[in-house]
Design an enzyme around this catalytic site. Structure first.
Site, PDB file in Angstrom:
ATOM      1  N   CYS B 240       0.904  -1.150   0.179  1.00  0.00           N
ATOM      2  CA  CYS B 240       0.003   0.124   0.031  1.00  0.00           C
ATOM      3  C   CYS B 240       0.880   1.300   0.022  1.00  0.00           C
ATOM      4  O   CYS B 240       1.573   1.203  -0.931  1.00  0.00           O
ATOM      5  CB  CYS B 240      -1.042   0.109   1.181  1.00  0.00           C
ATOM      6  SG  CYS B 240      -0.234  -0.145   2.789  1.00  0.00           S
ATOM      7  N   ARG B 245      -2.189  -0.948   5.326  1.00  0.00           N
ATOM      8  CA  ARG B 245      -3.427  -1.287   4.713  1.00  0.00           C
ATOM      9  C   ARG B 245      -3.219  -2.676   4.100  1.00  0.00           C
ATOM     10  O   ARG B 245      -3.929  -3.399   4.084  1.00  0.00           O
ATOM     11  CB  ARG B 245      -4.022  -0.319   3.713  1.00  0.00           C
ATOM     12  CG  ARG B 245      -4.377   0.799   4.270  1.00  0.00           C
ATOM     13  CD  ARG B 245      -4.971   1.925   3.043  1.00  0.00           C
ATOM     14  NE  ARG B 245      -3.674   2.588   2.655  1.00  0.00           N
ATOM     15  CZ  ARG B 245      -3.727   3.471   1.852  1.00  0.00           C
ATOM     16  NH1 ARG B 245      -4.826   3.659   1.175  1.00  0.00           N
ATOM     17  NH2 ARG B 245      -2.495   4.074   1.312  1.00  0.00           N
TER      18      ARG B 245
END
Lengths: 147, 361
Positions: B240, B245
């Site tokens: 990410c 994430r």
């Protein structure tokens, strides 16, 4: 800076890390809810786009002063606390005073120490959005007065 | 019988946590995006481990070292055989990141509380402001296996060149290159926008329901295996912006779907988008996966570049312009594009087609 804001900033600055956290959480808790008559302003035009959480700001000129209202989720106490700090410190200030709030306000409160460098900039979005809204409202009421 | 997660034990419910609040073999750990949230109230007995403050080295861009990890666990009352249950805000973003970091050091029993902070709070379960303290342990890292779950930039470069699957879990605007940073995080910008060539866009949030719980095994399989075409035996890299994430997606692929070879590239876009001379792709289209619809699949030609079609059952990287007939028994070409009406694999079975524009220089 308006005295009310100055006082909060000073209190935060002088606090140690844990006290600072408590103060901010306390402020977040005390953020007054958006008055019912303004509830419909929880829309995209009043949302702070720089914030991941849904944060809304509403400014209302009242004579030469600016009323300031805000909404932020309980489960995002950092941004809610910061928004509450702005409301407490700047509600009823003049547009000039709000536009003159120093850009390093967040650093002055010592918040970066709690949040870490990476995350603190998100809060700058709230302050700059507020200034944009106040500048727009001030321009609009100047135009109104000239008419 | 409804399908189950590959490793169902890694996901515990709020009920389970509430029943184990006083279990000395269980330590509840809160890891949040919002630095004040824990202090505002947390699951009783939970300790806070900050992703930035506690898990990362404050000077170098890296994680803490073994002695500091051991000290962190000891101070939190975590022993080698403790069941550590992570939860947090933002649908367990950081909880998954903390779990991944614990796995870097080989901690055995790590779990996630499904639904995280928001679900616990919304169900009116007990909250406490008390910061607990536990007797220190003599935690010793037993077998850290960083290489199995962490990818570095050279690994990723080799991975991309080999055409192995990658999942870009950022928002579509970050993937296409429209934005140089995530909304609200201007400090985490890069000099170049876009994605690592070959990476598929699957925003991390697609793996969760509105209440922050993970989607069902069938839904997750439909997404990652069906729509994206991953196979459990694939060697997958997720990334990410700074690796948080993608920890979430890593957790989903590794534990909920049971893919044995998944790594998180924690350097992610803040590294790749600032590296000199690495390949970058922009735009929405780089890859799509489609079954051939009625009327054929339209693939527009761009003025430059060539199109590559690949499928796991086909020879990889067949160039359309040269060998269209080897993938498509009936296709037609025009100046503006190509329509594929039928696609079969080497065993003559209809197959899913993966296609991409080669925009690499």
């Amino acid at each position: 800076m308006p005295p009310a804001l100055d006082e909060i900033v000073e209190e935060l600055r002088d606090a140690d890390r844990q006290e600072r956290i408590e103060l901010l959480i306390d402020m977040a808790k005390k953020l007054p809810p958006l008055p019912d008559r303004l509830a419909h302003f929880k829309d995209e035009a009043h949302r702070v786009p720089e914030c991941q959480s849904p944060v809304f700001l509403v400014v209302e000129p009242e004579g030469n002063r600016v009323r300031l209202f805000a909404d932020a989720p309980i489960e995002a106490p950092t941004v809610r606390g910061f928004v509450a700090l702005l409301v407490e410190g700047l509600d009823g200030a003049t547009a000039g005073e709000i536009l003159g709030v120093p850009g390093d306000l967040i650093e002055r409160t010592g918040m970066p120490e709690i949040l870490g460098m990476l995350r603190v900039r998100g809060l700058h979005g709230v302050l700059s959005r507020l200034k944009i809204m106040v500048a727009r409202a001030a321009n609009a009421s100047d135009a109104e007065a000239r008419r | 019988m409804p399908a189950t997660y590959a490793h169902p034990e890694v996901l515990v419910s709020a009920d389970w946590v509430q029943e184990h609040l006083n279990d000395p073999k269980v330590r509840i750990v809160e890891t949040d995006e919002d630095a004040l949230l824990y202090s505002q109230g947390h699951v009783p007995g939970a300790v806070e481990i900050g992703w930035h403050l506690h898990l990362q080295d404050q000077l170098r861009r890296d994680y803490i070292d073994v002695p500091r990890f051991e000290a962190l666990c000891s101070a939190a009352g975590i022993a080698n055989d403790t069941t550590v249950v992570f939860y947090g805000d933002n649908s367990n973003w950081w909880a998954c990141y903390a779990l991944w970091a614990f796995k870097l050091f080989g901690h055995r029993d790590c779990r996630i509380m499904n639904g995280g902070y928001a679900l616990w709070a919304s169900q009116g379960r007990p909250m406490s402001k008390e910061v607990p303290s536990y007797p220190p342990t003599d935690y010793k890292v037993e077998r850290a296996d960083e290489a199995a779950i962490r990818a570095f930039r050279d690994d990723v470069l080799a991975h991309a060149k080999a055409g192995r699957p990658m999942i870009d879990v950022r928002s579509p605007d970050e993937y296409t290159g429209k934005k140089l940073h995530m909304e609200g995080y201007p400090q985490e910008g890069s000099l170049r926008g876009g994605h690592i060539p070959g990476a598929r866009s699957v925003p991390w949030k697609r793996a969760i329901n509105d209440d922050g719980t993970f989607k069902s095994p069938d839904q997750l399989r439909a997404l990652y295996e069906g729509e994206i075409g991953l196979k459990p035996e694939d060697n997958v890299v997720a990334y990410c912006r700074i690796g948080e994430r993608s920890s979430h997606t890593w957790f989903v692929l590794k534990y909920l779907l049971g893919f044995p070879k998944v790594r998180n590239y924690d350097g992610s876009w803040t590294e790749w988008g600032n590296l000199v001379r690495v390949p970058i792709a922009t735009g929405e289209e780089p890859q799509r996966s489609d079954v051939i619809p009625d009327g054929g699949l339209q693939i527009p030609f761009a003025n430059s570049g060539s199109w590559t079609i690949s499928d796991r059952n086909l020879q990889p990287g067949i160039c359309l312009r040269e060998s269209v007939n080897s993938v498509s028994r009936s296709g037609s070409r025009s100046r503006s594009g190509l329509t594929i009406r039928h696609c079969i694999d080497r065993e003559d079975a209809p197959c899913r087609l993966r296609w991409m524009k080669s925009s690499r220089s």
